[in-house]
Structures are given as C-alpha cells and as structure tokens.
Design a protein around this motif. Structure first.
Motif, PDB file in Angstrom:
ATOM      1  N   ALA A 149       0.949  -8.280 -10.211  1.00 35.72           N
ATOM      2  CA  ALA A 149       2.012  -7.301  -9.921  1.00 35.72           C
ATOM      3  C   ALA A 149       1.500  -6.225  -8.967  1.00 35.72           C
ATOM      4  N   ALA A 150       0.221  -5.843  -9.125  1.00 32.20           N
ATOM      5  CA  ALA A 150      -0.332  -4.780  -8.277  1.00 32.20           C
ATOM      6  C   ALA A 150      -0.471  -5.216  -6.826  1.00 32.20           C
ATOM      7  N   ALA A 151      -0.426  -6.517  -6.555  1.00 33.66           N
ATOM      8  CA  ALA A 151      -0.531  -6.988  -5.168  1.00 33.66           C
ATOM      9  C   ALA A 151       0.693  -6.554  -4.361  1.00 33.66           C
ATOM     10  N   ALA A 152       1.822  -6.347  -5.035  1.00 33.86           N
ATOM     11  CA  ALA A 152       3.033  -5.909  -4.337  1.00 33.86           C
ATOM     12  C   ALA A 152       3.060  -4.391  -4.191  1.00 33.86           C
ATOM     13  N   THR A 153       2.573  -3.678  -5.210  1.00 35.86           N
ATOM     14  CA  THR A 153       2.695  -2.219  -5.189  1.00 35.86           C
ATOM     15  C   THR A 153       1.477  -1.534  -4.568  1.00 35.86           C
ATOM     16  N   THR A 154       0.277  -2.026  -4.885  1.00 34.11           N
ATOM     17  CA  THR A 154      -0.946  -1.397  -4.365  1.00 34.11           C
ATOM     18  C   THR A 154      -1.899  -2.474  -3.826  1.00 34.11           C
ATOM     19  N   PRO A 155      -1.494  -3.162  -2.748  1.00 31.35           N
ATOM     20  CA  PRO A 155      -2.284  -4.313  -2.266  1.00 31.35           C
ATOM     21  C   PRO A 155      -3.689  -3.948  -1.797  1.00 31.35           C
ATOM     22  N   ASP A 156      -3.920  -2.678  -1.460  1.00 27.47           N
ATOM     23  CA  ASP A 156      -5.240  -2.307  -0.942  1.00 27.47           C
ATOM     24  C   ASP A 156      -6.194  -1.787  -2.010  1.00 27.47           C
ATOM     25  N   ARG A 157      -5.704  -1.739  -3.255  1.00 27.29           N
ATOM     26  CA  ARG A 157      -6.575  -1.299  -4.345  1.00 27.29           C
ATOM     27  C   ARG A 157      -7.544  -2.421  -4.717  1.00 27.29           C
ATOM     28  N   PRO A 158      -8.752  -2.057  -5.215  1.00 29.75           N
ATOM     29  CA  PRO A 158      -9.699  -3.113  -5.591  1.00 29.75           C
ATOM     30  C   PRO A 158      -9.258  -3.871  -6.843  1.00 29.75           C
ATOM     31  N   ALA A 159      -9.303  -5.194  -6.760  1.00 30.21           N
ATOM     32  CA  ALA A 159      -9.005  -6.035  -7.926  1.00 30.21           C
ATOM     33  C   ALA A 159     -10.299  -6.518  -8.560  1.00 30.21           C
ATOM     34  N   VAL A 160     -11.265  -6.889  -7.705  1.00 30.38           N
ATOM     35  CA  VAL A 160     -12.554  -7.375  -8.209  1.00 30.38           C
ATOM     36  C   VAL A 160     -13.661  -6.727  -7.391  1.00 30.38           C
TER      37      VAL A 160
END
Lengths: 78, 537
Positions: free
Chosen positions: B29-40
């Motif tokens: 879900a965060a890929a749509a709202t905050t795509p530039d935030r770190p996931a890994v």
C-alpha cells in the motif's frame, strides 16, 4: 602445536566429544557439537585466556572448522 | 511457454480484485502513497548498506510476477522459495501472492533430505532459489528457477498444467510453512490471505511502530516469525532490516550492524540476546544510549527472567514487547512488559489477544476456567485461523474445534495446546504445553520427530528425546538410545550425522546417552526423571 589451555577451552565447548577422545588437528568441531552459541563462548574464552581480540574478519565459520584452523587464527593475532 | 492449456474460465491470468484482501496489495500500500520511502535496508552486493524503496520493491514484485505468469501456473500451485530474507525474496513472495501461488519458505541451511521431504509433501509446481543459492537435485517434474537482479531465470520449466482459475480470492492460500510434526514428517500449516491480513490488522491496532521505524528481522524465512516481521513492517510503511546470518551469530558483528543500519526495533527470539548479554554487555548498552533502538519484540519461547532483567538494566528506556501465539494463527497476543519488571514478577503476562481476537481458558472437561491461578488450555477465536494442516484433515480436526462456550453456533476456534492461568484483569500467563512440543531457540520442535529419526539408525532399538535446562545457558537437547543386546553400541558420531542429514540444525541433539533399557514408572511410561538424573550426573 597448541597448549593445554586451548585444548581445555575446546573440550568445554564440544558436548559430543567423549572424555577418552583425542583432540586431533583436523577434528571437525561442528561434528563434535560446536554450534553458533558454542563458537561465541569459545571466542570469548580464547580472548580472555590469550589477551587478544578477534578482528571482524576473523569471525567466520571457516576459522572455527578444526582445532588447526582455530589455533592458526589465534596465533596470527598474538 | 508451450504445453500448458487454459480452461475457458482461466483464459486470463488470475489477479485479486483491488477491493479484496491480498498480501501483495496490503503490504505494498505504501508504494502508492510514499513510493520513495525505504521498504528494505540491507547489505549491498559490494558491501555497505543499500536502501530499496517501496516504489522499487513494487517494480521488482511486478517483474517477478511477470516471470512467474509466463510459466502458466494456476492459483493454488505451490512455489518453494529457498532464501534468506532480503528485498528480492520479499518481492518474490509478494509476486507469488499477486498470482495466488502459495509460497513455501525454506531455509538455505536445511539439509537436502529435509528439503526433499518438503518437496515430496508439498508437491510444488516450482522451486526457486536466489542466484547465489547452492541447492541442486530438486527432482522432476518440479520446475526450477533462480531469482536475482536480472529477474526470474527459469532453469527447468514446470510440468504443463491446466489453468482453471480467474481470480485470486482472500480465502486462497498465501503460504504454507512446514514445522516439526509428531508423525516424523514436517507438518504444513496452510494460511490464507484473509487469515494473515486479519492478524496484521489486529497487530496494527497496538500502534507499536510508525513509518519512521526500522525493524530488524532475525528469524530465518521458513520460521513464520520472519513473515510476521515482513508483514508487520511493510503494513506500517516502515523499513525492514534483515540481519544476515553471518552477522547474527557473532554478537559484536550483530550489534554493530544494528547500529549502522539505524535499527529502532529488533524482533528476535529471547535466546538470540543471550550471547551478547554474556559476552558484550557494554556494546548492548551503547545500542540504546548512542544508537536508535527504542523497542524489542520477542516471541517463540519463554524469556528467562534473570536475563530479561539484566537486559532492562542496560536499556532502561527501551520498550519490551512479548509476542505470543502459534503459526496456526500467525500469533495471538502482543503484550508490553513493564520496564523495569517489578521484583515480584515470576511469570510474564501474555495479556489479551490482539484486536479482533480473543483467548478463552478451558478445563480438560470442556468447561471454561474462571478462577485465577487455575490451569486451562487456551482456545483462540480469531479471523486469522489457518485453513488447516496440509493434507492432514485428521490433525486439523483435532485443533480446529467447535467453540466450547457456544458449541451449537457452528463457530470454530483454535485449540492451541498451550496451558495458561488467568490473572486478576483477565490477562493470561503461559505455563507450557499440554503435549511434548518444546521450543528450541524459539523454534517449535516435536520431540517425537527427533525420536523417530534416531530410531531409524541401524542398531538403535529405541530413542527418547528431552530438552533439559542448563544454568545460565541454553537448554540442551538430550537423546537417550537403547540398542540390540547382541549389536554394537551406536556411535555418537553416526547418530548425530544421521540426525544432521535429515533434521534442521536446532533439532540435532547436543548430547547422546546409551542405556541398556529405559527406566519405567509404575504406570509403564518412560521415567523421564530418572533419565534427567542420568543426563545431569
């Protein structure tokens, strides 16, 4: 060749080694019960007995494979 | 791809509708709202740390999904994923979820025989390992592939199959994890998208982390604690920090990695703290004083209270969170432990179940336990109930049972096998298992599985396994064996080597004792007290 204190530390951390078994240079430490927790305990005991500190690169499974590899790692640091 | 066919209903690749629960949709879900935030945040190929954003994680997921799609697999076809946790492994399991392919996580450290047993049991369409993986010998007709920076590379295409499904539903299987089983074969716990997401939603209500957090994951991927870490972190839009296995084993390297990666929360089994606590207390203290650590989550086994107290002395400002529950429901409760623990505390609370679930204590006669201090078995009602054990309806029926409070309602609840007592506020206290399951470094182990394995060694006529505590140290798994009177005494080395060839490392005994015969109690059962005395003498 290693000294008694080295051998004693190893024995303490090899639960599958029988008291009558000899510690040979190429004995597989893993096969005699040295697991990851045992490695950390061995490391700590060696460091205090020999007054050394294992550098980051020395912390690898290969160095803890046999008495010979471990003694060499330790000797290189002293 | 040649060879595969489609039924009219399966003419298009199946996807989950955006409105329904699917692990991929939920965790990205965060890929749509905050795509530039770190996931890994992970170790880069050339050393140092690299950050994979949510946008990039989604791109990798779609790329793997396209690669899998080309194989003509149908919803429900299993994919074995052998890997340590990293961004690509997460992308691959999300790609599986996208297509409705249940993934079966397996550790690269599992012995060949163990993997073959899982392959034989799960009958996967495809086996996937990382480009760095070293496994071979996966039997046909299972397809084989590798994943890595260049996407999915198919080595041997899976056998042709008919595609009949057109949509991925929330009740389709998200994953199957294999745990120790009493019958000598691993037991497959089948979890649906709806189930795992229901748990993660309940856990979110605890408001433990925010998108700013960096959560260290230390459990191997086949242990569902790793799936919890991935799910819990990504569902909050936070960053997952997988800890490489070669760092985890050395407290010094482990603690410096946590600091370098700016970790704010560490998820691990309690025993993972023991080596650092024994050998590097100074570095531990620095982690909270100079590092970013704010909380730890532990689960899988009891935290020895003396160790917990020592850790709290080093970390007076860190939150301690006790996770309780079984793979069959992902987990059950998340309870904050007071820091410092009151001096009179003798047992940690496992509190109340997460939002949306409830635990009930039941006596052996089926009636609810109401009085404080009285032992009962925990029954859990929860939307995160698993679908059942893989190909084992009988074992499933033994634990998915009618609601004991309202048996006529047709409502099914999970009979956990865990014993507990109730406290003054209705909170529960864990008192061990109703069967012979034990926890070894957080991994659940059926002693019967260890015993069966040892009994297969030629010359061994019987085996009993027991987990015995050691003072200030890890408990050791002891095995006691009898042998044919006219045969030789089985060699410790042979027995251990045989165990190691077929069992995960944590199920291999630390000590082996040969006895002429097993001491028996007056009831004719093996007298474990006598064996305990023998082992500790």
């Amino acid at each position: 060749m290693w000294d008694n204190s080295f051998e004693e530390i190893l024995r303490k951390n090899l639960p599958l080694l029988e008291p009558e078994d000899e510690i040979t240079a190429d004995l597989s430490l893993r096969d005699h019960g040295l697991d990851s927790m045992g490695m950390v305990a061995t490391l700590s005991a060696l460091e205090s007995a020999y007054g050394v500190r294992f550098v980051d690169d020395a912390l690898g499974l290969d160095n803890f494979a046999t008495p010979a590899t471990l003694w060499k790692t330790l000797s290189d640091m002293r | 791809m040649e060879g595969w066919r489609m039924s009219p209903n399966g003419a298009r690749p199946a996807r989950a509708h955006a409105s329904v629960d699917n692990l991929r949709t939920y965790l990205l879900a965060a890929a749509a709202t905050t795509p530039d935030r770190p996931a890994v945040v992970q170790v880069a190929a050339g050393g140092g740390l690299e950050t994979i954003t949510y946008g990039e994680l989604e791109r990798r997921t779609d790329r793997y999904a396209a690669g899998l799609d080309a194989l003509g697999l149908d919803v429900g076809d299993r994919v074995i994923l052998e890997s340590d946790t990293d961004a690509d492994a997460v992308a691959l399991l999300l790609a599986c979820a996208t297509l409705g392919l249940p993934f079966v996580p397996v550790s690269p450290e599992a012995p060949d025989e163990r993997l073959l047993t899982v392959v034989d049991t799960a009958e996967p369409a495809l086996y996937v390992q990382s480009v760095r993986g070293r496994r071979d010998g996966v039997p046909e007709p299972v397809g084989t592939a590798r994943f890595g920076p260049d996407g999915l590379t198919v080595e041997r295409p899976p056998a042709p199959r008919v595609r009949r499904r057109r949509t991925v539903t929330p009740v389709d299987t998200a994953y199957i994890t294999f745990t120790s089983g009493t019958t000598g074969r691993p037991k497959g716990v089948v979890m649906s998208h709806r189930g795992v997401i229901a748990f993660l939603r309940g856990a979110q209500a605890a408001e433990l982390i925010t998108p700013e957090d960096r959560v260290a994951s230390t459990a191997p991927l086949q242990f569902d604690f790793a799936l919890f870490d991935i799910g819990f972190t990504l569902s909050h839009g936070a960053a997952l920090v997988p800890v490489p296995r070669d760092r985890l084993n050395w407290p010094r390297r482990y603690l410096s990695y946590l600091r370098e990666a700016g970790v704010t929360q560490v998820d691990s089994v309690p025993s993972a703290w023991r080596p650092a606590l024994q050998h590097e207390p100074g570095l531990l203290a620095e982690l909270a004083e100079e590092g970013a650590l704010r909380s730890i989550v532990f689960t899988g086994e009891n935290f020895p209270l003396d160790e917990l107290r020592r850790l709290q002395e080093l970390w007076p400002k860190v939150r301690f969170i006790n996770g309780y529950g079984a793979t069959e429901t992902m987990a059950a409760s998340i309870t904050e432990v007071p820091n410092p623990l009151p001096p009179e505390t003798e047992r940690l609370s496992i509190g109340h179940a997460v939002a949306g679930a409830e635990m009930t204590l039941v006596a052996p006669d089926g009636t609810p336990v109401d009085e404080p201090g009285v032992l009962g078995e925990i029954y859990l009602r929860t939307p995160s109930l698993f679908s059942g054990y893989w190909r084992d309806p009988e074992a499933t029926r033994a634990v998915v049972v009618p609601d004991p409070l309202d048996p006529g309602s047709a409502q099914l609840v999970f009979k956990t096998g865990d014993l507990a007592s109730v406290g003054p506020e209705g909170e529960l206290y864990f008192h061990g298992r109703a069967d012979s399951q034990v926890q070894i470094r957080g991994n659940r182990v059926e002693l019967g599985e260890v015993e069966r394995r040892i009994a297969q060694v030629p010359g061994v006529t019987g085996a009993v396994a027991m987990l015995l505590p050691r003072e200030n140290d890890d408990p050791w798994l002891h095995a006691f064996v009898t042998h044919a009177p006219d045969g030789p005494k089985p060699s410790t080395k042979d027995v251990i080597a045989f165990c190691r060839a077929g069992l995960p490392g944590y199920m291999v005994p630390h000590r082996l004792h040969t006895v002429d015969e097993f001491p028996l109690t007056v009831n004719g059962k093996v007298d474990r007290a006598v064996l305990t005395a023998l082992a500790t003498s």
